[in-house]
Design an enzyme around this catalytic site. Structure first.
Site, PDB file in Angstrom:
ATOM      1  N   LYS A 196      59.422  12.218 -52.000  1.00  0.00           N
ATOM      2  CA  LYS A 196      58.178  11.449 -52.007  1.00  0.00           C
ATOM      3  C   LYS A 196      57.007  12.322 -51.559  1.00  0.00           C
ATOM      4  O   LYS A 196      55.900  12.211 -52.099  1.00  0.00           O
ATOM      5  CB  LYS A 196      58.304  10.226 -51.108  1.00  0.00           C
ATOM      6  CG  LYS A 196      59.210   9.124 -51.653  1.00  0.00           C
ATOM      7  CD  LYS A 196      58.671   8.504 -52.933  1.00  0.00           C
ATOM      8  CE  LYS A 196      57.452   7.652 -52.693  1.00  0.00           C
ATOM      9  NZ  LYS A 196      56.983   6.964 -53.938  1.00  0.00           N
ATOM     10  N   ALA A 232      59.772   4.380 -58.368  1.00  0.00           N
ATOM     11  CA  ALA A 232      60.329   5.354 -57.422  1.00  0.00           C
ATOM     12  C   ALA A 232      61.829   5.157 -57.309  1.00  0.00           C
ATOM     13  O   ALA A 232      62.351   4.081 -57.605  1.00  0.00           O
ATOM     14  CB  ALA A 232      59.688   5.202 -56.043  1.00  0.00           C
ATOM     15  N   ILE A 267      59.085   7.556 -66.385  1.00  0.00           N
ATOM     16  CA  ILE A 267      58.037   8.446 -65.887  1.00  0.00           C
ATOM     17  C   ILE A 267      58.549   9.869 -65.658  1.00  0.00           C
ATOM     18  O   ILE A 267      57.754  10.777 -65.416  1.00  0.00           O
ATOM     19  CB  ILE A 267      57.379   7.915 -64.599  1.00  0.00           C
ATOM     20  CG1 ILE A 267      58.365   7.912 -63.422  1.00  0.00           C
ATOM     21  CG2 ILE A 267      56.780   6.542 -64.822  1.00  0.00           C
ATOM     22  CD1 ILE A 267      57.684   7.693 -62.080  1.00  0.00           C
ATOM     23  N   GLN A 304      59.022  -5.222 -56.315  1.00  0.00           N
ATOM     24  CA  GLN A 304      58.306  -6.161 -55.453  1.00  0.00           C
ATOM     25  C   GLN A 304      56.792  -5.992 -55.532  1.00  0.00           C
ATOM     26  O   GLN A 304      56.055  -6.973 -55.664  1.00  0.00           O
ATOM     27  CB  GLN A 304      58.767  -5.971 -54.001  1.00  0.00           C
ATOM     28  CG  GLN A 304      60.231  -6.296 -53.803  1.00  0.00           C
ATOM     29  CD  GLN A 304      60.647  -6.161 -52.341  1.00  0.00           C
ATOM     30  OE1 GLN A 304      60.770  -7.147 -51.628  1.00  0.00           O
ATOM     31  NE2 GLN A 304      60.858  -4.928 -51.896  1.00  0.00           N
ATOM     32  N   LEU A 305      56.319  -4.752 -55.459  1.00  0.00           N
ATOM     33  CA  LEU A 305      54.884  -4.521 -55.514  1.00  0.00           C
ATOM     34  C   LEU A 305      54.336  -4.794 -56.906  1.00  0.00           C
ATOM     35  O   LEU A 305      53.238  -5.322 -57.060  1.00  0.00           O
ATOM     36  CB  LEU A 305      54.549  -3.086 -55.086  1.00  0.00           C
ATOM     37  CG  LEU A 305      53.059  -2.735 -55.067  1.00  0.00           C
ATOM     38  CD1 LEU A 305      52.273  -3.702 -54.191  1.00  0.00           C
ATOM     39  CD2 LEU A 305      52.854  -1.300 -54.600  1.00  0.00           C
ATOM     40  N   TYR A 363      64.979  11.384 -49.772  1.00  0.00           N
ATOM     41  CA  TYR A 363      63.976  10.420 -50.230  1.00  0.00           C
ATOM     42  C   TYR A 363      62.592  10.826 -49.729  1.00  0.00           C
ATOM     43  O   TYR A 363      61.638  10.918 -50.503  1.00  0.00           O
ATOM     44  CB  TYR A 363      64.336   9.021 -49.732  1.00  0.00           C
ATOM     45  CG  TYR A 363      63.254   7.990 -49.977  1.00  0.00           C
ATOM     46  CD1 TYR A 363      62.904   7.613 -51.268  1.00  0.00           C
ATOM     47  CD2 TYR A 363      62.579   7.401 -48.908  1.00  0.00           C
ATOM     48  CE1 TYR A 363      61.908   6.676 -51.493  1.00  0.00           C
ATOM     49  CE2 TYR A 363      61.575   6.464 -49.122  1.00  0.00           C
ATOM     50  CZ  TYR A 363      61.241   6.102 -50.412  1.00  0.00           C
ATOM     51  OH  TYR A 363      60.249   5.182 -50.627  1.00  0.00           O
TER      52      TYR A 363
END
Length: 370
Positions: free
Chosen positions: A219, A150, A127, A88-89, A215
């Site tokens: 993060k 992510a 990544i 989305q981003l 999660y």
């Protein structure tokens, strides 16, 4: 013999030793020269040092102008490497950054876990592979890296802790190291889940963290790696994101087609955030040099139940919403009861403000109809 090098952005002329430049390229793996004045791209002029030394002041100005004209009429071009670009981003960044028509033109290199194409081509980049990250960063030599990649399946992270750690912690670490080598700015996207959710008021950037889920813990580990390995970085925490992709807004609208009643949690509060608004905030931050950790959510707060009510109200859809508790809506991972983030540092930089969440939601629903 010295060579003549000219910045394609501001026209600054420099005299450099080609042998030393090649040694620099060998050490960094990046065949690029950055202007000390504006950080623009510098190229070698097709003129020798002897020829340049014989030019008049006016002729030197004309030479510099010639090279600036070759770069989109003097605009600065900045290369942006986007990871997780299919999310989305990632979509919002492509839209917002490409709309810019100022002094800077953004050339975007989109990457995701798998190669493919849609609205824009995607190159494959895992990544979690330090070698892959190193190779692509040194090949592109971006000015900016925006890490949208992510492992965001919160419940699945509880079962896949190793995979979550690789994506959410090691990935940012490798990107921060690579960004430092090529002198790129790293924008790393983080989350409200780094907090426990037990605070009464909104969370500030320097509040104590205390994640309760895998999660959130992975993060947070990613944030710490960026701080340890990075140099020029923005850690941007956001929450309740929606945009072009799977999200709460579309889930609610989809459920309303087949359900007369919808159960929604009412004891978790936060701020719904438009991906477009977050992309604008990132663009604003990239104009600053006050690196560090920032919160970036739409202004205001609500809960999931009231958020859903607004979605249906703005969409003119009649459906019965039933408020439930977090205990009734069981999930493997514990969600923060309070996900409200205050944009104190972001708002303190200037008069820039993200939209309030209701205005942003109205715009999103309007854009969906277009």
């Amino acid at each position: 013999m010295l060579g003549v090098y000219i910045c394609k952005s501001c026209g600054l002329v420099q005299l450099k030793n080609p042998a030393k430049i090649k040694q620099q390229w060998k050490e960094t793996g990046c065949e690029q020269i950055f202007c000390p004045k504006c950080s623009g791209n510098v190229v070698e002029a097709e003129i020798s040092y002897m020829e340049y030394s014989g030019l008049s002041e006016e002729e030197r100005k004309e030479l510099a102008k010639k090279y600036r004209k070759g770069n989109d009429m003097g605009k600065r071009v900045k290369k942006v490497l986007v990871t997780g670009a299919n999310g989305q981003l990632g979509h919002a960044i492509n839209k917002i950054f490409r709309q810019q028509d100022g002094e800077i033109t953004y050339k975007i290199y989109n990457t995701d876990r798998f190669e493919g194409s849609g609205e824009y081509p995607l190159s494959a980049l895992d990544i979690t592979s330090e070698q892959e990250v190193k190779e692509i960063v040194e090949k592109i030599c971006p000015d900016i890296i925006i890490n949208c990649a992510a492992h965001t399946a919160v419940d699945l992270c509880e079962e896949q802790e190793e995979a979550a750690y690789a994506m959410n912690a090691l990935g940012p670490k490798y990107l921060a190291k690579a960004a430092k080598v090529v002198n790129a700015i790293l924008v790393h996207i983080s989350t409200d889940y780094v907090f426990s959710g037990e605070k009464e008021g909104a969370y500030l950037e320097d509040d104590k963290t205390g994640p309760k889920s895998i999660y959130g813990k992975t993060k947070l580990a990613g944030e710490e790696f960026v701080k340890q390995e990075g140099e020029k970085y923005f850690i941007v925490r956001t929450a309740w994101l929606y945009g072009d992709g799977k999200n709460f807004v579309k889930t609610m609208l989809g459920l309303s087609k087949d359900h007369k009643q919808i159960r929604v949690v009412q004891d978790q509060k936060g701020t719904p955030t438009s991906a477009d608004e977050l992309a604008k905030a990132i663009l604003f931050l990239l104009e600053q040099t006050a690196y560090g950790t920032y919160h970036a959510t739409c202004e205001g707060e609500t809960n999931w139940y009231l958020f859903a009510k607004k979605i249906f109200e703005y969409s003119n859809i009649e459906v019965e919403l039933i408020p439930v508790s977090s205990e009734e809506y069981q999930s493997k991972a514990e969600r923060p009861k309070n996900s409200v983030l205050e944009n104190r540092k972001l708002n303190g930089l200037s008069d820039f403000r993200m939209k309030d969440w209701e205005s942003a939601l109205k715009q999103y629903l309007l854009d969906m109809k277009l």
